[in-house]
Design an enzyme around this catalytic site. Structure first.
Site, PDB file in Angstrom:
ATOM      1  N   ARG A  10       0.835  -1.205   0.000  1.00  0.00           N
ATOM      2  CA  ARG A  10       0.000   0.000   0.000  1.00  0.00           C
ATOM      3  C   ARG A  10       0.867   1.251   0.000  1.00  0.00           C
ATOM      4  NH1 ARG A  10      -2.132   1.251   4.125  1.00  0.00           N
ATOM      5  NH2 ARG A  10      -1.224  -0.243   5.580  1.00  0.00           N
ATOM      6  N   LYS A  17      -8.649  -2.565   0.311  1.00  0.00           N
ATOM      7  CA  LYS A  17      -8.675  -1.720   1.495  1.00  0.00           C
ATOM      8  C   LYS A  17      -9.509  -0.453   1.296  1.00  0.00           C
ATOM      9  CE  LYS A  17      -6.318  -4.301   4.251  1.00  0.00           C
ATOM     10  NZ  LYS A  17      -7.054  -5.040   5.327  1.00  0.00           N
ATOM     11  N   HIS A  74     -10.809  -4.819  11.707  1.00  0.00           N
ATOM     12  CA  HIS A  74      -9.737  -5.403  10.908  1.00  0.00           C
ATOM     13  C   HIS A  74      -9.308  -6.677  11.617  1.00  0.00           C
ATOM     14  CE1 HIS A  74      -5.461  -4.964   9.031  1.00  0.00           C
ATOM     15  NE2 HIS A  74      -6.235  -5.732   8.302  1.00  0.00           N
ATOM     16  N   SER A 132      -1.252  -6.359   9.068  1.00  0.00           N
ATOM     17  CA  SER A 132      -0.705  -7.235   8.043  1.00  0.00           C
ATOM     18  C   SER A 132       0.561  -7.928   8.527  1.00  0.00           C
ATOM     19  CB  SER A 132      -0.401  -6.412   6.789  1.00  0.00           C
ATOM     20  OG  SER A 132       0.198  -7.210   5.804  1.00  0.00           O
ATOM     21  N   LYS A 156      -3.148 -13.173  11.105  1.00  0.00           N
ATOM     22  CA  LYS A 156      -4.616 -13.301  11.116  1.00  0.00           C
ATOM     23  C   LYS A 156      -5.091 -14.414  10.194  1.00  0.00           C
ATOM     24  CE  LYS A 156      -6.030  -9.326   9.722  1.00  0.00           C
ATOM     25  NZ  LYS A 156      -4.710  -8.997   9.136  1.00  0.00           N
ATOM     26  N   THR A 157      -4.629 -14.372   8.951  1.00  0.00           N
ATOM     27  CA  THR A 157      -5.078 -15.363   7.970  1.00  0.00           C
ATOM     28  C   THR A 157      -4.626 -16.758   8.353  1.00  0.00           C
ATOM     29  OG1 THR A 157      -5.041 -13.718   6.199  1.00  0.00           O
ATOM     30  CG2 THR A 157      -4.990 -16.018   5.539  1.00  0.00           C
ATOM     31  N   ASP A 213     -10.106 -11.302   7.210  1.00  0.00           N
ATOM     32  CA  ASP A 213      -9.528  -9.963   7.341  1.00  0.00           C
ATOM     33  C   ASP A 213     -10.481  -8.856   7.799  1.00  0.00           C
ATOM     34  OD1 ASP A 213      -7.104  -8.415   7.034  1.00  0.00           O
ATOM     35  OD2 ASP A 213      -8.028  -7.457   5.317  1.00  0.00           O
ATOM     36  N   ARG A 237       1.781 -11.995  -2.123  1.00  0.00           N
ATOM     37  CA  ARG A 237       0.384 -12.175  -1.736  1.00  0.00           C
ATOM     38  C   ARG A 237      -0.325 -13.201  -2.605  1.00  0.00           C
ATOM     39  NH1 ARG A 237      -1.911  -9.670   2.960  1.00  0.00           N
ATOM     40  NH2 ARG A 237      -0.406  -8.076   3.565  1.00  0.00           N
TER      41      ARG A 237
END
Length: 533
Positions: free
Chosen positions: A60, A202, A221, A239, A243-244, A258, A324
């Site tokens: 980003r 996002k 988030h 990030s 989490k994933t 997410d 990614r």
């Protein structure tokens, strides 16, 4: 303009788009992949995933994100800061007109999708892209309504992504040629100068974070899953904190990886797909994600592959550490098809602490939960933002500050209320370093982290004694099934105890300094729950 597929009744002329080339309406993944390959946008993996490069932007670009200040009553709630930066309607219109000129004669790809699994709060969205693979990304990530219904859909918000168009720094009110502009009045997000697909994802999250709190929904988030007994768990984190990975548990059903809302009826996913970090992806430790990206129509960004046989080297970070993979959520075995479940029994706040100071898991009081949620501490990991090449300490309020148009207190107060109402247990989970800081210590082993989560979910910690460490006041379990007891207290893992004490004092002081900006709108009980400098 030549239409490929059934055009939407809300046509592109409503955006002022005229004289474009072919318009591909809601194209199937096979068509998008064929077009991407024909146009040289990427190559196929052996299993049929499209592998694309995002060019200069491999993460980003937060300094290039803007919100149009239209002066509306609704926009008065926006927290105008260095995160939510104003751009004038005049400059927005100037760039928009450049976009209309840029797409003249160009083929475009249009996907009519949705955000929000709960029908009560669902937002119809449209994604218009210059690149075929970007449209496939959007199709993978968002909710996919029945194709027969899409021509009649009226977009509630539209993303127009044209990476080949650049603004003129200064003259157009931007900081560079790159721009991500959200216009809440026009209901449009305009993206240019960056092919990084995460900007599309996002931007819609930012939109949901603006719309839903006004309707009484806590936006988060976080990832979420649910056990066989219906026990929902949330995993907050920035990030790269896991989490994933942690929510993709073979023993539990995945709600989403997410972005979620917490309404009066429970948790619901905003998306219809997953966007996982690929660096060091392991079939042994992350089989669900591994299988998902080794399927036809998955999207892989900036992964390094062999030029001859296209085999992927997931350990290679020579392009970026922020490699990614994007895939529909149904590529994961064991999901909640409807995308929503009940109120969470356990809430995990993840951090990747590069200082090696925080415990791998600690139990939080309600006041501590609010303190660490508002702090949103982690270490920025390489590649997740432009210019970040090694981990740096970072505080991102509510674990999602770049995506929060409203004041952080709005989200924090809603979360505090939800935790209290539903008696949710809250845990601080450190997936970062142990035995020393980054470069000296080592990162916690994933099997250990999974064991901590499993112990919390199953109630194994209920019969365990906890000890309070002195710097942060955190309660640390003295044992955990499947984990050596010597790794539970971080001070015990450092060879140089004096060095640990200094590092802990330094991090505690950083917390106190960061939290000072919230104290005017925060209760004394929450302030006192934090570390003492």
């Amino acid at each position: 303009m030549e239409n490929i597929g059934i055009p939407g009744k809300y046509g592109l002329e409503n955006y002022g788009i005229k004289n474009a080339g072919k318009i591909y309406w809601n194209a199937q993944p096979a068509i998008l992949i064929a077009e991407a390959l024909k146009r040289g946008e990427g190559v196929l993996s052996p299993e049929g995933a499209i592998m694309a490069s995002t060019g200069a932007h491999t993460g980003r670009s937060p300094k290039d994100k803007f919100i149009v200040d239209n002066g509306t009553e609704e926009e008065k709630g926006i927290d105008w800061t260095s995160v939510n930066v104003k751009i004038s309607p005049e400059n927005y219109e100037k760039i928009y007109q450049k976009m209309l000129g840029y797409v003249q004669g160009k083929d475009l790809f249009v996907a009519d999708l949705e955000a929000g699994a709960d029908e009560t709060y669902r937002l119809p969205i449209r994604v218009i892209t210059e690149y075929a693979w970007s449209n496939l990304f959007a199709n993978n990530l968002f909710l996919r309504p029945d194709l027969s219904k899409r021509p009649d859909q009226i977009p509630g918000f539209t993303v127009i992504c044209v990476p080949g168009l650049e603004a003129i720094k200064g003259e157009d009110g931007t900081n560079s040629g790159t721009f991500i502009i959200v216009n809440f009045l026009k209901k449009i997000v305009l993206i240019g100068g960056s092919a990084y697909a995460g900007e599309i994802k996002k931007s819609i999250f930012s939109v949901m974070n603006f719309i839903l709190p006004m309707k009484g929904v806590m936006t988060m988030h976080c990832s979420a899953n649910v056990g066989k007994d219906g026990d929902t768990a949330l995993f907050f984190g920035l990030s790269g904190t896991g989490k994933t990975t942690l929510s993709s548990d073979p023993e539990r059903l995945l709600i989403g990886d997410d972005e979620h809302g917490w309404s009066d009826t429970g948790i619901f996913n905003f998306e219809g797909g997953c966007y996982a970090k690929m660096i060091k992806l392991s079939q042994e430790h992350e089989p669900l994600i591994w299988n998902a990206v080794h399927r036809f129509s998955a999207v892989l960004e900036n992964c390094v592959y062999d030029e001859i046989n296209h085999e992927i080297d997931f350990d290679d970070d020579s392009i970026t550490e922020n490699t990614r993979g994007a895939y529909p959520i149904n590529f994961i075995d064991g999901i909640v098809p409807e995308g929503h479940a009940g109120h969470p029994k356990n809430v995990f706040m993840l951090t990747a602490d590069a200082s090696g100071v925080l415990p791998p898991i600690s139990r939080l009081t309600q006041e501590q939960a609010m303190y660490y949620f508002m702090s949103g501490y982690t270490s920025k990991l390489a590649g997740t933002e432009t210019g970040i090449t090694e981990p740096q300490p970072s505080f991102s309020t509510c674990f999602g500050q770049p995506f929060l148009p409203l004041h952080p207190s709005v989200y924090a107060e809603m979360l505090g209320k939800k935790i209290a109402e539903h008696d949710s247990k809250v845990w601080l989970l450190n997936t970062g370093w142990s035995g020393g800081p980054y470069g000296v210590g080592s990162r916690f082993k994933l099997p250990y982290t999974r064991a901590f989560v499993r112990a919390a979910l199953t109630g194994a910690f209920d019969a365990v004694e906890f000890e309070k460490e002195p710097f942060f006041g955190l309660e640390i379990p003295t044992s955990c099934p499947g984990v050596p007891s010597e790794v539970l207290n971080p001070r015990d893992t450092w060879a140089d105890k004096a060095a640990y004490d200094e590092a802990a004092k330094k991090l505690a002081a950083a917390f106190v300094k960061n939290f000072a900006k919230y104290e005017a709108r925060t209760s004394k009980a929450i302030i006192d729950a934090g570390p003492k400098a």
